[in-house]
Motif scaffolding. Structure first.
Motif, PDB file in Angstrom:
ATOM      1  N   LEU A   5     -65.002  77.404 -77.346  1.00  0.00           N
ATOM      2  CA  LEU A   5     -63.619  77.891 -77.320  1.00  0.00           C
ATOM      3  C   LEU A   5     -63.005  77.731 -75.932  1.00  0.00           C
ATOM      4  N   TRP A   6     -63.772  78.059 -74.900  1.00  0.00           N
ATOM      5  CA  TRP A   6     -63.289  77.908 -73.526  1.00  0.00           C
ATOM      6  C   TRP A   6     -62.930  76.449 -73.240  1.00  0.00           C
TER       7      TRP A   6
ATOM      8  N   SER B  58     -62.326  74.010 -75.404  1.00  0.00           N
ATOM      9  CA  SER B  58     -61.231  73.545 -76.263  1.00  0.00           C
ATOM     10  C   SER B  58     -59.880  73.981 -75.714  1.00  0.00           C
ATOM     11  N   TYR B  59     -59.831  75.215 -75.172  1.00  0.00           N
ATOM     12  CA  TYR B  59     -58.559  75.735 -74.666  1.00  0.00           C
ATOM     13  C   TYR B  59     -58.129  75.015 -73.391  1.00  0.00           C
ATOM     14  N   TRP B  60     -59.059  74.901 -72.422  1.00  0.00           N
ATOM     15  CA  TRP B  60     -58.674  74.381 -71.113  1.00  0.00           C
ATOM     16  C   TRP B  60     -58.592  72.869 -71.065  1.00  0.00           C
TER      17      TRP B  60
ATOM     18  N   ALA C  13     -57.761  70.863 -73.674  1.00  0.00           N
ATOM     19  CA  ALA C  13     -56.800  70.292 -74.634  1.00  0.00           C
ATOM     20  C   ALA C  13     -55.614  69.691 -73.884  1.00  0.00           C
TER      21      ALA C  13
ATOM     22  N   HIS D 115     -51.141  74.717 -68.476  1.00  0.00           N
ATOM     23  CA  HIS D 115     -51.891  75.924 -68.160  1.00  0.00           C
ATOM     24  C   HIS D 115     -52.330  75.973 -66.705  1.00  0.00           C
TER      25      HIS D 115
ATOM     26  N   GLN E 199     -61.447  76.296 -63.893  1.00  0.00           N
ATOM     27  CA  GLN E 199     -61.549  76.477 -65.343  1.00  0.00           C
ATOM     28  C   GLN E 199     -62.086  75.214 -66.021  1.00  0.00           C
TER      29      GLN E 199
END
Length: 196
Positions: free
Chosen positions: A10-11, A13-15, A17, A37, A155
């Motif tokens: 999840l980490w 995939s979020y950062w 993307a 982001h 990140q």
């Protein structure tokens, strides 16, 4: 371990993307929402996808681009980055001369963007003069990290290390433990089934 694996996925995939990506219309126009982001080095990507072409036909059409043997001339992309209130933050004309990356279903060209502060934007513009070989392909624009191996954000560094740790250690160990649990359960069942 599974919770760690899921959290890492999840980490990452979020950062990692793409902050924004969307299709280019048949007339060359595009208008894509963008959500930056991180204070990172970003690039504007022009992507070609098979579209109405089969994978083999797509590979044949794009092979000269990958080899650098085709003289198609630059592909011109006029673009503007707009804030939520419609105010123009940045703009430019990107001239794509060569292919920078490719896979089975995507061929991409990229141009660096000026520094962008984190926030929400819209990427709008017009593509002109696509190469004739692109007929039948789908085209799209995307904003991605300029260099996927040299980030300046912790990140993204953490996402890379977590992904590596998950692939090399957590996932294999989880599979071994799962097989051991299944084997133990089968052995226990067999033991209970034996006459005393």
């Amino acid at each position: 371990m599974l919770a760690w694996f899921g959290a890492g996925w999840l980490w990452g995939s979020y950062w990692t993307a793409a902050p924004g990506q969307g299709a280019i219309a048949d007339d060359g126009d595009f208008d894509v929402p963008v959500n930056i982001h991180l204070q990172e080095r970003w690039a504007l990507n022009l992507d070609f996808h098979p579209g109405r072409l089969g994978n083999a036909e797509f590979a044949n059409h794009t092979a000269p681009w990958k080899d650098g043997t085709a003289d198609t001339g630059p592909i011109t992309l006029q673009w503007r980055l707009l804030a939520n209130d419609g105010q123009q933050v940045a703009s430019g004309t990107a001239l794509f001369h060569r292919v920078d990356s490719w896979s089975t279903a995507t061929v991409s060209c990229k141009q660096p963007l000026p520094p962008l502060s984190p926030g929400r934007y819209r990427l709008a513009g017009q593509l002109s003069a696509p190469p004739p070989a692109a007929a039948g392909m789908d085209m799209a624009v995307a904003i991605r990290a300029l260099n996927g191996k040299a980030w300046s954000s912790w990140q993204l560094d953490l996402a890379w290390w977590m992904g590596l740790l998950n692939r090399v250690f957590v996932l294999p160990l989880s599979i071994v433990l799962l097989l051991a649990l299944v084997g133990h359960a089968l052995w226990q069942r067999r033991q209970r089934g034996r006459p005393h």
